[in-house]
Design a protein around this motif. Sequence first.
Motif, PDB file in Angstrom:
ATOM      1  N   GLU A 101       0.846  -1.197   0.000  1.00 40.46           N
ATOM      2  CA  GLU A 101       0.000   0.000   0.000  1.00 40.46           C
ATOM      3  C   GLU A 101       0.881   1.247   0.000  1.00 40.46           C
ATOM      4  O   GLU A 101       1.705   1.423   0.899  1.00 40.46           O
ATOM      5  CB  GLU A 101      -0.908  -0.024   1.235  1.00 40.46           C
ATOM      6  CG  GLU A 101      -1.734   1.190   1.464  1.00 40.46           C
ATOM      7  CD  GLU A 101      -2.740   1.451   0.360  1.00 40.46           C
ATOM      8  OE1 GLU A 101      -3.106   2.630   0.207  1.00 40.46           O
ATOM      9  OE2 GLU A 101      -3.162   0.518  -0.342  1.00 40.46           O
ATOM     10  N   SER A 104       1.002   3.486   3.312  1.00 36.10           N
ATOM     11  CA  SER A 104       0.905   2.698   4.540  1.00 36.10           C
ATOM     12  C   SER A 104       1.517   3.393   5.758  1.00 36.10           C
ATOM     13  O   SER A 104       1.200   3.042   6.874  1.00 36.10           O
ATOM     14  CB  SER A 104       1.533   1.320   4.353  1.00 36.10           C
ATOM     15  OG  SER A 104       2.898   1.438   4.072  1.00 36.10           O
ATOM     16  N   ARG A 141     -10.156  -1.422  -1.757  1.00 34.02           N
ATOM     17  CA  ARG A 141      -9.377  -0.237  -2.150  1.00 34.02           C
ATOM     18  C   ARG A 141     -10.130   1.047  -1.793  1.00 34.02           C
ATOM     19  O   ARG A 141      -9.534   2.001  -1.301  1.00 34.02           O
ATOM     20  CB  ARG A 141      -9.081  -0.251  -3.653  1.00 34.02           C
ATOM     21  CG  ARG A 141      -8.232  -1.397  -4.120  1.00 34.02           C
ATOM     22  CD  ARG A 141      -6.815  -1.387  -3.591  1.00 34.02           C
ATOM     23  NE  ARG A 141      -6.177  -0.112  -3.873  1.00 34.02           N
ATOM     24  CZ  ARG A 141      -5.194   0.401  -3.146  1.00 34.02           C
ATOM     25  NH1 ARG A 141      -4.716  -0.248  -2.120  1.00 34.02           N
ATOM     26  NH2 ARG A 141      -4.658   1.560  -3.446  1.00 34.02           N
ATOM     27  N   VAL A 144      -9.955   1.682   1.933  1.00 35.79           N
ATOM     28  CA  VAL A 144      -8.646   2.192   2.343  1.00 35.79           C
ATOM     29  C   VAL A 144      -8.481   3.650   1.922  1.00 35.79           C
ATOM     30  O   VAL A 144      -7.947   4.461   2.684  1.00 35.79           O
ATOM     31  CB  VAL A 144      -7.514   1.299   1.786  1.00 35.79           C
ATOM     32  CG1 VAL A 144      -6.152   1.934   2.007  1.00 35.79           C
ATOM     33  CG2 VAL A 144      -7.573  -0.075   2.448  1.00 35.79           C
TER      34      VAL A 144
END
Length: 159
Positions: A101, A104, A141, A144
């Motif tokens: 990611e 992250s 996705r 996130v």
Amino acid sequence: MNIAETPIAAIRGSHRATGDGVHLVARRYRKGIRLDTHMHREAQLVYAAKGTMQVTTPKGRWLVPPDRAVWVPARLEHSIDVLADIEMRTLYFDLAWLAREDRSESLDCEFVVRVSRLLHETILALFDGHGNPDRTGLLVRLAVLELHRGFRDVHSAAA
């Protein structure tokens, strides 16, 4: 205090793996239940679509109604007190998934995020029984992306 003995991938029944390192777990807990201090190998987004809980970490204690969620990094001790019957929906992220990611770094510490209507519906859609891998991947996705937006909102308001 120990790492949860059962890996998330081994949970049966309410567990569904996406196949790329994200695990979806749905649970119901009754008022008065306490999930004692523990930690997981995976990072997690803890959300109660209904009900209210209190999440405690070394940095603080948060009241978490359905318009909030808590990001808990991997191996961070935490406990959960159920203050009203909850419909918990938790997304667990393997460390390998997080390493892929791009953003992250923002997920290295715990924080509370306001759950937008879009994030709420995205989380619910992940648990609606439609197991299409492409759809699930897109929904993860999107969740996130909304989580990162919420992280930025929390940190810009605190500044």
